[in-house]
Design a protein around this motif. Structure first.
Motif, PDB file in Angstrom:
ATOM      1  N   MET A 140       0.846  -1.156   0.000  1.00 36.36           N
ATOM      2  CA  MET A 140       0.000   0.000   0.000  1.00 36.36           C
ATOM      3  C   MET A 140       0.896   1.224   0.000  1.00 36.36           C
ATOM      4  O   MET A 140       1.840   1.312   0.762  1.00 36.36           O
ATOM      5  CB  MET A 140      -0.886  -0.018   1.250  1.00 36.36           C
ATOM      6  CG  MET A 140      -1.677   1.231   1.466  1.00 36.36           C
ATOM      7  SD  MET A 140      -2.854   1.151   2.823  1.00 36.36           S
ATOM      8  CE  MET A 140      -1.864   0.656   4.189  1.00 36.36           C
ATOM      9  N   THR A 141       0.605   2.154  -0.875  1.00 35.57           N
ATOM     10  CA  THR A 141       1.315   3.420  -0.905  1.00 35.57           C
ATOM     11  C   THR A 141       0.313   4.520  -0.600  1.00 35.57           C
ATOM     12  O   THR A 141      -0.754   4.566  -1.197  1.00 35.57           O
ATOM     13  CB  THR A 141       1.959   3.678  -2.273  1.00 35.57           C
ATOM     14  OG1 THR A 141       2.858   2.610  -2.557  1.00 35.57           O
ATOM     15  CG2 THR A 141       2.712   4.981  -2.299  1.00 35.57           C
ATOM     16  N   THR A 142       0.652   5.373   0.341  1.00 37.18           N
ATOM     17  CA  THR A 142      -0.223   6.470   0.738  1.00 37.18           C
ATOM     18  C   THR A 142       0.383   7.782   0.277  1.00 37.18           C
ATOM     19  O   THR A 142       1.565   8.020   0.488  1.00 37.18           O
ATOM     20  CB  THR A 142      -0.399   6.491   2.269  1.00 37.18           C
ATOM     21  OG1 THR A 142      -0.900   5.227   2.674  1.00 37.18           O
ATOM     22  CG2 THR A 142      -1.352   7.574   2.698  1.00 37.18           C
ATOM     23  N   HIS A 143      -0.434   8.601  -0.351  1.00 37.47           N
ATOM     24  CA  HIS A 143      -0.001   9.925  -0.796  1.00 37.47           C
ATOM     25  C   HIS A 143      -0.728  10.959   0.049  1.00 37.47           C
ATOM     26  O   HIS A 143      -1.955  10.995   0.074  1.00 37.47           O
ATOM     27  CB  HIS A 143      -0.317  10.132  -2.280  1.00 37.47           C
ATOM     28  CG  HIS A 143       0.351   9.128  -3.158  1.00 37.47           C
ATOM     29  ND1 HIS A 143       1.663   9.261  -3.566  1.00 37.47           N
ATOM     30  CD2 HIS A 143      -0.081   7.969  -3.676  1.00 37.47           C
ATOM     31  CE1 HIS A 143       1.984   8.222  -4.309  1.00 37.47           C
ATOM     32  NE2 HIS A 143       0.944   7.417  -4.382  1.00 37.47           N
ATOM     33  N   VAL A 144       0.018  11.776   0.742  1.00 36.43           N
ATOM     34  CA  VAL A 144      -0.560  12.829   1.569  1.00 36.43           C
ATOM     35  C   VAL A 144      -0.745  14.062   0.693  1.00 36.43           C
ATOM     36  O   VAL A 144       0.215  14.554   0.103  1.00 36.43           O
ATOM     37  CB  VAL A 144       0.360  13.151   2.767  1.00 36.43           C
ATOM     38  CG1 VAL A 144      -0.221  14.278   3.596  1.00 36.43           C
ATOM     39  CG2 VAL A 144       0.573  11.907   3.627  1.00 36.43           C
ATOM     40  N   PRO A 145      -1.980  14.558   0.601  1.00 33.05           N
ATOM     41  CA  PRO A 145      -2.220  15.737  -0.241  1.00 33.05           C
ATOM     42  C   PRO A 145      -1.440  16.951   0.259  1.00 33.05           C
ATOM     43  O   PRO A 145      -1.286  17.145   1.474  1.00 33.05           O
ATOM     44  CB  PRO A 145      -3.725  15.985  -0.094  1.00 33.05           C
ATOM     45  CG  PRO A 145      -4.291  14.692   0.380  1.00 33.05           C
ATOM     46  CD  PRO A 145      -3.213  14.049   1.197  1.00 33.05           C
ATOM     47  N   PRO A 146      -0.934  17.752  -0.666  1.00 31.28           N
ATOM     48  CA  PRO A 146      -0.235  18.973  -0.269  1.00 31.28           C
ATOM     49  C   PRO A 146      -1.148  19.834   0.610  1.00 31.28           C
ATOM     50  O   PRO A 146      -2.356  19.908   0.381  1.00 31.28           O
ATOM     51  CB  PRO A 146       0.064  19.680  -1.591  1.00 31.28           C
ATOM     52  CG  PRO A 146      -0.012  18.604  -2.632  1.00 31.28           C
ATOM     53  CD  PRO A 146      -0.995  17.611  -2.129  1.00 31.28           C
ATOM     54  N   GLY A 147      -0.566  20.448   1.610  1.00 31.57           N
ATOM     55  CA  GLY A 147      -1.320  21.312   2.496  1.00 31.57           C
ATOM     56  C   GLY A 147      -1.919  20.599   3.700  1.00 31.57           C
ATOM     57  O   GLY A 147      -2.515  21.234   4.563  1.00 31.57           O
ATOM     58  N   THR A 148      -1.783  19.265   3.754  1.00 28.53           N
ATOM     59  CA  THR A 148      -2.288  18.520   4.910  1.00 28.53           C
ATOM     60  C   THR A 148      -1.420  18.848   6.111  1.00 28.53           C
ATOM     61  O   THR A 148      -0.194  18.807   6.028  1.00 28.53           O
ATOM     62  CB  THR A 148      -2.261  17.004   4.643  1.00 28.53           C
ATOM     63  OG1 THR A 148      -3.018  16.731   3.467  1.00 28.53           O
ATOM     64  CG2 THR A 148      -2.824  16.228   5.806  1.00 28.53           C
TER      65      THR A 148
END
Length: 69
Positions: free
Chosen positions: A1-9
């Protein structure tokens, strides 16, 4: 599983999610459903997890993880 944290989080939101995810993984391990979890080191902002699970209803179990949306 790869998680991408949205910019600005916010870092607080990321820390909260990681804590909830760790708690659920601990519950899986206690029930015998999570056999092994690897989190390889990555570049800042990247988050990858490899897990070895054993469950009769794996899709249902994984759907209960906080990161599942």
């Amino acid at each position: 599983m790869t998680t991408h944290v949205p910019p600005g989080t916010s870092p607080t939101a990321v820390d909260d999610l990681r804590a909830r995810e760790a708690l659920r993984a601990h519950e899986f391990a206690g029930a015998g459903h999570l056999l092994r979890l690897w989190r390889p080191p990555l570049a800042p902002g990247q988050w990858r997890t490899f897990g070895l699970f054993s469950a009769d209803r794996l899709e249902t179990e994984l759907a209960s993880m906080p990161l599942c949306v």
